[in-house]
Motif scaffolding. Structure first.
Motif, PDB file in Angstrom:
ATOM      1  N   SER A 117      -7.593  -4.033 -17.934  1.00 47.84           N
ATOM      2  CA  SER A 117      -7.141  -3.904 -19.036  1.00 47.84           C
ATOM      3  C   SER A 117      -7.027  -2.271 -19.471  1.00 47.84           C
ATOM      4  O   SER A 117      -6.025  -1.910 -20.114  1.00 47.84           O
ATOM      5  N   ALA A 118      -7.905  -1.646 -18.844  1.00 48.87           N
ATOM      6  CA  ALA A 118      -7.758  -0.311 -19.257  1.00 48.87           C
ATOM      7  C   ALA A 118      -6.897   0.731 -18.459  1.00 48.87           C
ATOM      8  O   ALA A 118      -6.468   1.625 -19.094  1.00 48.87           O
ATOM      9  N   ILE A 119      -6.518   0.291 -17.337  1.00 48.49           N
ATOM     10  CA  ILE A 119      -5.559   0.985 -16.514  1.00 48.49           C
ATOM     11  C   ILE A 119      -4.093   1.355 -17.398  1.00 48.49           C
ATOM     12  O   ILE A 119      -3.794   2.260 -17.477  1.00 48.49           O
TER      13      ILE A 119
ATOM     14  N   ASN B  25     -13.020 -10.035  -3.540  1.00 49.38           N
ATOM     15  CA  ASN B  25     -11.978  -9.259  -4.475  1.00 49.38           C
ATOM     16  C   ASN B  25     -11.279  -8.025  -3.684  1.00 49.38           C
ATOM     17  O   ASN B  25     -10.485  -7.309  -4.504  1.00 49.38           O
ATOM     18  N   TRP B  26     -11.158  -8.067  -2.583  1.00 55.98           N
ATOM     19  CA  TRP B  26     -10.540  -7.265  -1.606  1.00 55.98           C
ATOM     20  C   TRP B  26      -8.911  -7.051  -1.984  1.00 55.98           C
ATOM     21  O   TRP B  26      -8.274  -6.073  -2.230  1.00 55.98           O
ATOM     22  N   SER B  27      -8.379  -8.242  -2.403  1.00 54.27           N
ATOM     23  CA  SER B  27      -7.029  -8.419  -2.697  1.00 54.27           C
ATOM     24  C   SER B  27      -6.765  -7.724  -4.125  1.00 54.27           C
ATOM     25  O   SER B  27      -5.569  -7.221  -4.366  1.00 54.27           O
ATOM     26  N   LEU B  28      -7.540  -7.447  -4.750  1.00 52.53           N
ATOM     27  CA  LEU B  28      -7.455  -6.885  -6.031  1.00 52.53           C
ATOM     28  C   LEU B  28      -6.799  -5.317  -5.846  1.00 52.53           C
ATOM     29  O   LEU B  28      -6.051  -4.896  -6.585  1.00 52.53           O
ATOM     30  N   LEU B  29      -7.254  -4.390  -4.664  1.00 53.80           N
ATOM     31  CA  LEU B  29      -6.704  -3.127  -4.475  1.00 53.80           C
ATOM     32  C   LEU B  29      -5.151  -3.415  -4.161  1.00 53.80           C
ATOM     33  O   LEU B  29      -4.352  -2.777  -4.627  1.00 53.80           O
TER      34      LEU B  29
ATOM     35  N   PHE C 235       1.357  -3.401  -8.944  1.00 54.03           N
ATOM     36  CA  PHE C 235       1.602  -3.183 -10.285  1.00 54.03           C
ATOM     37  C   PHE C 235       1.609  -1.741 -10.829  1.00 54.03           C
ATOM     38  O   PHE C 235       2.519  -1.504 -11.807  1.00 54.03           O
ATOM     39  N   PHE C 236       0.824  -0.927 -10.133  1.00 50.91           N
ATOM     40  CA  PHE C 236       0.817   0.614 -10.439  1.00 50.91           C
ATOM     41  C   PHE C 236       0.797   1.311  -9.098  1.00 50.91           C
ATOM     42  O   PHE C 236       0.057   1.676  -8.501  1.00 50.91           O
ATOM     43  N   PRO C 237       2.172   1.402  -8.593  1.00 49.83           N
ATOM     44  CA  PRO C 237       2.230   1.896  -7.184  1.00 49.83           C
ATOM     45  C   PRO C 237       1.782   3.397  -7.143  1.00 49.83           C
ATOM     46  O   PRO C 237       1.481   3.858  -6.067  1.00 49.83           O
ATOM     47  N   THR C 238       1.799   4.091  -8.066  1.00 54.08           N
ATOM     48  CA  THR C 238       1.544   5.636  -7.912  1.00 54.08           C
ATOM     49  C   THR C 238       0.098   5.792  -8.056  1.00 54.08           C
ATOM     50  O   THR C 238      -0.627   6.963  -7.987  1.00 54.08           O
ATOM     51  N   LEU C 239      -0.790   4.811  -8.622  1.00 58.13           N
ATOM     52  CA  LEU C 239      -2.187   4.825  -8.734  1.00 58.13           C
ATOM     53  C   LEU C 239      -2.803   5.127  -7.519  1.00 58.13           C
ATOM     54  O   LEU C 239      -2.635   4.555  -6.336  1.00 58.13           O
TER      55      LEU C 239
END
Length: 127
Positions: free
Chosen positions: A44-46, A65-69, A75-79
């Motif tokens: 939510s914060a990102i 939860n490795w798939s989280l990365l 969703f945020f390619p520059t993150l």
């Protein structure tokens, strides 16, 4: 003066959080914009705080939860993402990098090393 590096920290470990607050004290150009204790809070914060980099603890990724990365990168390619842990196992380092992390930081290293890693992840190696 260069713009502050906006950092989001995701961790359930209070000692790690205190360490990262020291990062902000030692290097004023690093600004901690949010502290999150759950993956849900982090997700939510990102989009709310638009961090340049996320420091996420291994304890939030341990339960498969490795798939989280990978999802974050989709969703945020520059993150930029750095996983941190008290466990220095090369297995976790390799898994984190293969899952999409840009870096891995072991607790026990000093704040200066984290500052260097953040700079490396954000700007690449010095020329």
């Amino acid at each position: 003066m260069s713009q502050a590096v906006r950092i989001l920290i995701a961790s359930t470990d209070k000692n790690s959080t205190a360490f990262f607050l020291e990062l902000e004290e030692q290097n004023p150009r690093h600004q901690i914009v949010r502290l999150c204790e759950t993956i849900s809070d982090m997700n939510s914060a990102i989009p709310e705080v638009f961090p340049d980099i996320v420091l996420i603890s291994l304890d939030l990724l341990h339960s498969g939860n490795w798939s989280l990365l990978t999802e974050l990168k989709t969703f945020f390619p520059t993150l930029k993402i750095i996983v941190f842990s008290s466990d220095r196992s090369p297995v976790f380092l390799k898994t984190a990098l293969n899952a999409g992390a840009n870096g891995f930081f072991s607790a026990g290293n000093d704040v200066g090393e984290l500052i260097d890693l953040i700079d490396l992840v954000l700007h690449g190696p010095p020329r």
